[in-house]
Design a protein around this motif. Structure first.
Motif, short mmCIF file in Angstrom:
data_model
loop_
_atom_site.label_atom_id
_atom_site.label_comp_id
_atom_site.label_asym_id
_atom_site.label_seq_id
_atom_site.Cartn_x
_atom_site.Cartn_y
_atom_site.Cartn_z
N SER A 110 23.81 -16.67 34.50
CA SER A 110 23.20 -16.03 35.13
C SER A 110 24.10 -14.60 34.24
O SER A 110 25.48 -14.34 34.62
CB SER A 110 23.56 -15.45 36.29
OG SER A 110 23.27 -14.34 37.16
N THR A 112 23.09 -11.23 35.77
CA THR A 112 23.32 -10.38 36.72
C THR A 112 25.07 -9.27 36.47
O THR A 112 25.31 -8.17 37.12
CB THR A 112 24.02 -10.52 37.87
OG1 THR A 112 24.45 -11.80 38.34
CG2 THR A 112 22.18 -11.03 38.00
N ASN A 119 18.79 -9.36 37.77
CA ASN A 119 19.00 -10.03 39.66
C ASN A 119 17.23 -10.46 40.10
O ASN A 119 17.20 -11.56 40.46
CB ASN A 119 19.13 -9.79 40.82
CG ASN A 119 19.90 -9.90 41.99
OD1 ASN A 119 19.00 -10.72 42.41
ND2 ASN A 119 20.92 -9.24 43.00
N HIS A 136 24.80 -16.75 39.65
CA HIS A 136 23.74 -15.49 40.26
C HIS A 136 24.87 -14.98 41.80
O HIS A 136 24.13 -16.49 42.38
CB HIS A 136 22.65 -15.95 40.21
CG HIS A 136 20.80 -14.68 40.23
ND1 HIS A 136 21.03 -14.58 41.90
CD2 HIS A 136 20.24 -14.43 39.76
CE1 HIS A 136 20.34 -13.56 42.03
NE2 HIS A 136 19.72 -13.37 40.53
#
Lengths: 163, 426
Positions: A110, A112, A119, A136
């Motif tokens: 991820s 993020t 997200n 995540h």
């Protein structure tokens, strides 16, 4: 009309032709493939290096994360293509980072941690394509109900749905 | 009658809300906090947004939006349609700015095809897009003011919105789902009297905006509810993917129309309103100024359209590209020329093949950056259409804006980010 001959393909060609481009400079190590087509620069990176690639382009001035989405090339392998669109406010340029995933290992780190904006987009890809984003914060379905079976945007999922 | 308890499962029931709150990562059951379900049927959520709030008294501790109630699978449907059949679907994505959706999609496919659009069509597209922006901002202003309690605004805004709706109806026959743009240009020549109607609307609009500001800008209740509420810094806005007026209200000077021009925007002179306050008030100020700028752009577009050279027969220039295999021929040609009839039949029954490749085309919609990512595999149907919609990203910033504020401010903040659930859920 579009002329396919106008496209530059291959890392060596693109990186030579666009040697001053900040994204090209930043990703000279990490890139595995590149394409410059219809005035849009696409750089392919390996699955493991996507977070490092995002950090590199962020440091090079591409400050704004726009979107991440997937394309399902079923039944070809590698099956999934992830397209990250990243914009630079100062350079007024956009790049597309591409990651190819095999259906047997449909998981990617991820991003993020680099851009919190990813997200919802990663949740959307997880929901509709069934691609896992490792790391995540809350990877749950976002569009479909929690108890939904299947991932609607996969090509082996019928347009009318399962009845 | 027996009292209603949690076991009656009123959807969503009390237990569902607590379970949801836990699933969304909220503690939900702290000693001093309570969990509140807001929406999906709540008048201030502008559609079917549902939020699970954790409250400490009246203070918001955490907020998790729950979306998907309006998910219709538009992206999946696009994959089963010909390129030209996708245009009406794009209207339904963000139903407050159909023309902007049409434009973003058409530009993306035109980029895939490498199609050049006549100047007249480009100018008309810009003109209609700016009227759409005014229309969308009027809906925002009316509903936002109504949420805060200024009910009269709604009626005034709807009065002017009616004028824009009539303009859309005149060009396309539809008030909301216009589907007026086509790949390669526009569907129809604007009808007689169209430019006079637009001119009247543009001439009266600045006075109407003055009227709105007269009702709101100096109003102490309005100021009290808006100033200092829902602040978002520039760094937070960029990190959370916020675009459009909320981004500019946070002090980031970025507008795709000026910075990455499309459809001939580079020829227009306009200011990009920016504010450094980053609160709900700043977003109000930025949008009000944007309406004035849109009127300026429309005036320039009208002048440019008037100055365009006319053909030898005195008729205005074309509104579609010279690409018979992509653009439908006009009715007259279709009934007199064999070639045109064949092209018409082919386009309607088989569509047209688009060279393989992928493009991302972003335009500045009234809510921010609207991008269409279209992937072609060389056939007549798009392989993948992805819509990057501004509200979807802006919604992520909702918790940051509302945290630590009063519950009543949540309503003001939702109004100020001007979300459209159609484009969030798609």
């Amino acid at each position: 009309m579009y002329d396919p001959a106008s496209a530059l393909t291959g890392k060596t060609f693109v990186f030579e032709a666009m040697a001053e481009n900040p994204a090209v400079v930043a990703l000279s190590e990490l890139a595995t493939d590149a394409k410059f087509d219809r005035d849009e620069l696409t750089i392919t990176v390996a699955r493991e290096s996507i977070v490092a690639a995002c950090e590199a382009v962020k440091a090079a001035g591409y400050n704004f994360f726009e979107t991440v989405t997937a394309v399902d090339w079923f039944p070809q392998e590698p099956r999934f293509q992830l397209s990250y669109h990243i914009l630079s406010h100062s350079l007024k340029q956009r790049i597309r980072l591409r990651v190819m995933l095999h259906s047997t290992a449909a998981s990617v780190p991820s991003i993020t941690s680099v851009w919190p904006a990813a997200n919802f987009y990663e949740r959307e890809v997880f929901d509709l394509f069934g691609i896992d984003f490792a790391g995540h914060p809350r990877l749950t379905r976002i569009m479909m109900p929690e108890n939904w079976e299947g991932h609607p945007l996969r090509k082996d999922y019928p347009v009318e749905g399962y009845r | 009658m027996a009292p209603i308890t949690a076991s009656d499962r009123i959807t969503p029931g009390v237990e569902d809300v607590i379970a949801d709150a836990k699933r969304h990562g909220n503690a939900g059951t702290g000693e001093h906090s309570m969990v509140l379900n807001m929406g999906p049927q709540h008048p201030s959520t502008h559609g079917v947004l549902r939020m699970v709030l954790e409250l400490d008294g009246e203070i918001v501790v955490s907020l998790a939006p729950d979306i998907g109630y309006l998910h219709t699978g538009i992206e999946k449907t696009c994959e089963a349609k010909f390129y030209q059949q996708v245009v009406p679907l794009t209207d339904r994505v963000d139903y407050l700015c159909p023309m902007t959706n049409n434009l973003a999609y058409c530009l993306a496919v035109e980029k895939l095809l490498g199609l050049e659009i006549p100047e007249r069509a480009q100018l008309l597209r810009v003109l209609l897009n700016e009227i759409t922006r005014i229309e969308s901002h009027l809906v925002w202003l009316g509903t936002h003011a109504m949420d805060i309690g200024a009910l009269t605004m709604f009626l005034y805004c709807w009065r002017e919105r009616e004028a824009t709706m009539r303009i859309f109806e005149a060009v396309s026959g539809q008030r909301m789902m216009t589907s007026y743009f086509r790949i390669g240009g526009l569907a129809l020549e604007p009808p007689m009297g169209f430019f006079e109607t637009v001119q009247t609307f543009l001439d009266t609009m600045p006075a109407h905006i003055d009227q709105y500001e007269g009702l709101l800008t100096g109003n102490p209740i309005w100021m009290g509810r808006l100033k200092g509420v829902g602040t978002l810094t520039a760094a937070q806005a960029i990190a959370l993917g916020v675009t459009g007026p909320p981004l500019r209200a946070s002090g980031v000077d970025w507008d795709l129309r000026r910075d990455m021009p499309y459809s001939g925007y580079e020829r227009f002179k306009f200011d990009v309103p920016v504010s450094n306050d980053g609160d709900v008030w700043a977003r109000y100020v930025v949008r009000m100024l944007e309406m004035r700028e849109s009127v300026k752009i429309c005036h320039q577009a009208m002048q440019m359209l008037e100055g365009l050279p006319r053909g030898a027969d005195g008729k205005p220039g074309p509104i579609v590209a010279d690409a018979p295999k992509i653009v439908l021929p006009n009715r007259e040609k279709m009934k007199t020329e064999m070639e045109a009839l064949i092209h018409h039949f082919k386009i309607v029954t088989e569509g047209f093949a688009v060279p393989a490749g992928e493009v991302y085309q972003a335009v500045e919609s009234p809510r921010g950056e609207m991008g269409y990512y279209v992937v072609s595999d060389g056939t007549a149907k798009p392989y993948r259409v992805h819509m990057r919609n501004p509200s979807f990203a802006t919604l992520q910033a909702l918790e940051t804006m509302c945290k630590g504020r009063l519950l009543a401010d949540v309503v003001a903040v939702i109004g100020s980010i001007d979300i459209v659930l159609g484009e969030i859920d798609r």
